[in-house]
Design a protein around this motif. Structure first.
Motif, PDB file in Angstrom:
ATOM      1  N   LEU A  51      58.065   1.839  35.572  1.00 24.14           N
ATOM      2  CA  LEU A  51      57.672   3.694  35.754  1.00 24.14           C
ATOM      3  C   LEU A  51      57.911   4.135  34.603  1.00 24.14           C
ATOM      4  O   LEU A  51      57.467   5.213  34.618  1.00 24.14           O
ATOM      5  N   LEU A  52      58.887   3.601  33.567  1.00 28.26           N
ATOM      6  CA  LEU A  52      58.812   4.493  32.836  1.00 28.26           C
ATOM      7  C   LEU A  52      57.778   4.980  31.515  1.00 28.26           C
ATOM      8  O   LEU A  52      57.608   5.977  30.898  1.00 28.26           O
ATOM      9  N   LEU A  53      57.368   4.118  32.150  1.00 32.10           N
ATOM     10  CA  LEU A  53      56.042   3.857  30.579  1.00 32.10           C
ATOM     11  C   LEU A  53      54.574   5.006  31.647  1.00 32.10           C
ATOM     12  O   LEU A  53      53.824   5.910  31.189  1.00 32.10           O
ATOM     13  N   PHE A  54      54.963   5.013  32.895  1.00 35.30           N
ATOM     14  CA  PHE A  54      54.027   6.058  33.880  1.00 35.30           C
ATOM     15  C   PHE A  54      54.317   7.798  33.070  1.00 35.30           C
ATOM     16  O   PHE A  54      53.613   8.598  33.359  1.00 35.30           O
ATOM     17  N   PHE A  55      55.755   7.945  32.610  1.00 33.48           N
ATOM     18  CA  PHE A  55      56.457   8.924  32.361  1.00 33.48           C
ATOM     19  C   PHE A  55      56.473   9.427  30.677  1.00 33.48           C
ATOM     20  O   PHE A  55      57.187  10.257  30.304  1.00 33.48           O
ATOM     21  N   ILE A  56      55.348   9.051  30.021  1.00 38.08           N
ATOM     22  CA  ILE A  56      54.816   9.025  28.039  1.00 38.08           C
ATOM     23  C   ILE A  56      54.884  10.291  28.489  1.00 38.08           C
ATOM     24  O   ILE A  56      55.109  10.843  27.373  1.00 38.08           O
ATOM     25  N   CYS A 127      48.717   6.931  32.276  1.00 38.46           N
ATOM     26  CA  CYS A 127      49.637   6.047  33.091  1.00 38.46           C
ATOM     27  C   CYS A 127      48.164   5.197  33.589  1.00 38.46           C
ATOM     28  O   CYS A 127      48.598   3.646  33.735  1.00 38.46           O
ATOM     29  N   GLY A 128      46.951   4.703  32.468  1.00 39.05           N
ATOM     30  CA  GLY A 128      45.523   3.994  32.577  1.00 39.05           C
ATOM     31  C   GLY A 128      46.732   3.032  31.480  1.00 39.05           C
ATOM     32  O   GLY A 128      46.466   1.565  31.981  1.00 39.05           O
ATOM     33  N   LEU A 129      46.713   3.592  30.368  1.00 38.65           N
ATOM     34  CA  LEU A 129      47.119   2.970  29.521  1.00 38.65           C
ATOM     35  C   LEU A 129      48.840   1.976  29.770  1.00 38.65           C
ATOM     36  O   LEU A 129      48.874   1.331  29.212  1.00 38.65           O
ATOM     37  N   ALA A 132      47.636  -1.161  31.788  1.00 41.72           N
ATOM     38  CA  ALA A 132      46.926  -1.940  30.203  1.00 41.72           C
ATOM     39  C   ALA A 132      48.239  -2.975  30.498  1.00 41.72           C
ATOM     40  O   ALA A 132      48.230  -3.705  29.773  1.00 41.72           O
ATOM     41  N   LEU A 133      48.839  -1.808  29.438  1.00 38.83           N
ATOM     42  CA  LEU A 133      50.245  -2.617  28.643  1.00 38.83           C
ATOM     43  C   LEU A 133      51.404  -3.543  29.744  1.00 38.83           C
ATOM     44  O   LEU A 133      51.647  -4.491  29.487  1.00 38.83           O
ATOM     45  N   TYR A 138      52.015  -8.617  27.043  1.00 41.76           N
ATOM     46  CA  TYR A 138      53.154  -7.862  26.368  1.00 41.76           C
ATOM     47  C   TYR A 138      53.813  -7.653  27.808  1.00 41.76           C
ATOM     48  O   TYR A 138      54.875  -7.438  27.752  1.00 41.76           O
ATOM     49  N   ALA A 139      53.542  -8.418  29.022  1.00 45.79           N
ATOM     50  CA  ALA A 139      54.204  -7.975  30.315  1.00 45.79           C
ATOM     51  C   ALA A 139      55.636  -9.010  30.546  1.00 45.79           C
ATOM     52  O   ALA A 139      55.910  -8.516  31.267  1.00 45.79           O
TER      53      ALA A 139
END
Length: 145
Positions: A51-56, A127-129, A132-133, A138-139
């Motif tokens: 979720l934190l990745l979506f808030f880049i 969000c796409g990145l 992908a990440l 790196y999962a």
């Protein structure tokens, strides 16, 4: 899913009335509602790191705004871009440190509609990145031991 279905439909209704030219002001109420919804879903779904990745973009905005927020740089009451009445375009103000002004400083003056689309596109790309990440090699960083 019980949290996200009402949230999605509420957001779509708001988007319909808040897209250019906007007819309603979102304000703090929707922002608190959206933040709490994302936090609850992230915690209950056990994907708070994802979720934190979506808030880049929001993290970028926070880090970029930090000097004004902590008082290192003067923080005006409103940090909005300037509207040029002659060109009918929004212009970035270098002393107002936020993502909207940064976007306008990078791209140059834009109409409100174009600025909205550029910022939405940036959110979609981030969000796409994030996806992908999250689902790449790196999962392993996202799984608990």
């Amino acid at each position: 899913i019980f949290f996200l279905v009402p949230f999605v439909f509420c957001t779509l209704a708001l988007l319909r009335h808040n897209f250019f030219p906007s007819q309603v002001f979102v304000g703090d109420t929707y922002c608190y509602f959206a933040g709490m919804t994302f936090a609850v879903v992230g915690v209950l779904g056990h994907f708070s790191k994802t979720l934190l990745l979506f808030f880049i973009p929001q993290v970028i905005n926070f880090v970029y705004s930090l000097p004004q927020l902590v008082g290192i740089v003067f923080c005006p009451r409103h940090r909005l871009p300037r509207f040029n009445t002659e060109t009918k375009l929004l212009e970035g103000i270098p002393t107002n440190l936020n993502l909207v002004n940064l976007t306008l400083l990078i791209t140059g003056p834009l109409s409100e509609r174009t600025l909205c689309l550029v910022l939405l596109a940036f959110q979609v790309v981030c969000c796409g990145l994030a996806f992908a990440l999250r689902y790449s090699t790196y999962a392993v960083l996202f799984y608990e031991d």
